[in-house]
Design a protein around this motif. Sequence first.
Motif: not given
Length: 803
Positions: A667-678, A608-611, A616-619, A286-287
């Motif tokens: 990849l699962a643990l990398a930082p990212t700022l992308e907001r997840a989309e439905p 940021g942690e939620g994003r 990363n899980i989507e990747r 949700g974050l």
Amino acid sequence: MDGLTLTAPGLTSAQVAGAKANHVPRRSSRSLSAILRANVFTLFNLVIGVLWALILIFGEWQDGAFGLVIVANALIGIIQEVRAKRTLDKLAVINEAPVRVRRDGVERQVSPRDVVLGDLILLGPGDRLLVDGEVIHAEGLEVDESLLTGEADPVHKQPGEQVLSGSFAVAGSGAFVATKVGTDAYAVRLAEEASRFHLAHSELRAGVANFIKYITWLVIPIGALLIYSQLRNSADLGTAITGAVAGIVTMIPEGLVLTTSIAFAVGVVRLGRRRCLVQELPAIEGLARVDVLCLDKTGTLTAAGMDLDQVLPAHPDGSAPAALPRPDGHPIDPALAAALAKPDGQPIDAALAALAHLDSRPNATAEAIRAAHPSADGWTAGATVPFSSARKWSGADFGEHGTWVLGAPDVLLQGGDCYDRAAELAATGTRVLVLCRATDPAALTDTASTLPAGPLLPVALVTFKQRIRPDARDTLRYFAQQNVNLKIISGDNTQAVSAIATGLGIPGGERAIDARTLPHDDPDKLGEILDSHTVFGRVTPRQKREFVTALQSRGHTVAMTGDGVNDVLALKDADLGIAMGAGSPATKAVAQVVLLDDKFATLPHVVGEGRRVLANIERVANLFLTKTFYAIVLSLLVGVAGVAFPFAPRHSTLTNALVIGIPAFFLALAPTLERAEPGFVPRVLRFAVPAGVLCALAVLLSFWAAHNGASSLLEDQTAAVITLFLTTWWVLVLTARPLNWWRAAMVAAMAVLFCVGLSLPFIREFFALEPGDPSNDLIAVGISVVAAFLISVSVKLAGTLRP
């Protein structure tokens, strides 16, 4: 609540020792045995275990290397989740608000788990009821049972009435005797009937579960077809079994669930280091999806607590006020107003002190007044109405001293000089209350929560200094940069909220709206106003809930922060409820995330942690499901054609480790700022299906081209493995984009490792690689290049290729 000292001493220490304790499982983590079962006894582990046994019986032991995945998955999953469990359990203990009980005639605080059957529990505003009981004392006690019944109006409780766990006190004070504790309590039984815990909705978790369900159903018939074809067309039983196992093992996305669990668990630990308690693991998802953040001003933008600033007589010159109408239409008699308006005739300080000392659990306003006026000698209250966020006033009948009311000027007054002065002060961001005296000596009753029937005379304006959080401005700027829309919703005066919002640079802060003017029966209209405005004052607890619902109905993912009991309903209904650590126990109980350090600046790290987790899980899902789909296509084509499978299990182990296993971990643990989309599931399918089909066709074409020559089966399989690695490696490149330095280094390292494997004799021997026919290998490379181009085009057309 001093009357309890003589009449209700509570349990004795000996009685406590023999009574049933309030032992309830924490919702923040599952038990160690549940963690072990979840990571060991899985369908995938069973399938892989059976296939591993078949290889050990009929094939070569090197082809059984994939069996180590069972051990690795189980160990890594258990270690990470136990680590997260320890973090959560430690933080949950810190987050547990102590319960006030009376034992041996003395008030004390105990852990919720140390409450026992028969305990005498004391209540004040914001206290959450953890057990069921019977009220034995009440002083204006109001209990909100909306989380149980859905009714938002608080219920007045009198001695002899029942109270239920899951409700919370919103006004007044009281005491009750615990009659049901632990798993016998009402709220606990409700939770157990519904589910173990109430979990936030997780599109990611549901998507992964659906992938696994459908893939499981596909594996059974396709696996049977593959086994049949390999046995029918191979004279060697070992080779047939090995080929069938290679196809089935590759179809199983064994690391997807593991990687998802690791990403969630690591996210929990990282947030735990910032003293952020995630009470429901799916809340991390949700974050990432939040696009609207609703902030309550008090306790969020402003720090907890406030200071008394000024007490300003309503008419310092001694003049009589005009005959002002009350909001309910009652006029003030001019002669009576003149008699009561003399500043020297009004005990302002004593009245303020008496009102502030009414409640045994004072709110921030009362505490500020108490600090300046520590006592009120000679003032004894009869009928009282405690403060509540819905009423926005409190009052008491002090007998010969009169009936006094303290509350919001725009609630107690309507027009006039005093009202105008209050509005001018509020416009500067100052919190302003008005002290009024009732002209009717019998104006207040304990059972009524309405304003006194007679006229109210304004006596003094009371101003307070609010403490703006030093980190508020930077935190708000972060959300603006991340395209998260802010909504400031507060029960305070609209002008005061507007002044603070404007001072913090919140866009639209100067166009604050008084929530009392908003439509209550038109959710669509309310949603339009919420979308176009940012700051709202005089918002009631019920309206906060309506705001959340209206925003959600317009497709927004809403997070709500708060610290007071007036925020509980909205926190519960929001997609993500975030409570401040200094907030009320009820608030922290319903929130999915609690900022234990009470730091507003932690919110950017939370989002940021939620994003990071979701993007990363989507990747990673793109990688694992590409593998699954190329295996399904290969198995179908091989099964129908009745030819040998193009590679052995050990070949699959090598390529999967280099293009999926090792990269997925990073990849699962990398930082990212992308907001997840439905749309997680459709997006992954649009990537993985065309990529998987093209990889399968390329591998089969390479194997067929090599098989038609004079080369051996091992050389043919090596050509197929080269194509398999190159095409899936290109899928890794597309998945890892944008390629910063470490991602580029990672994908390059995987290519180097594969080349090393082809070059070193002992590695070639272990993995059964024999690149002995240059023409086969060059054809494989050429087919791979064409396939890589087509994969890029297909995912680009599907709209899933990252820039």
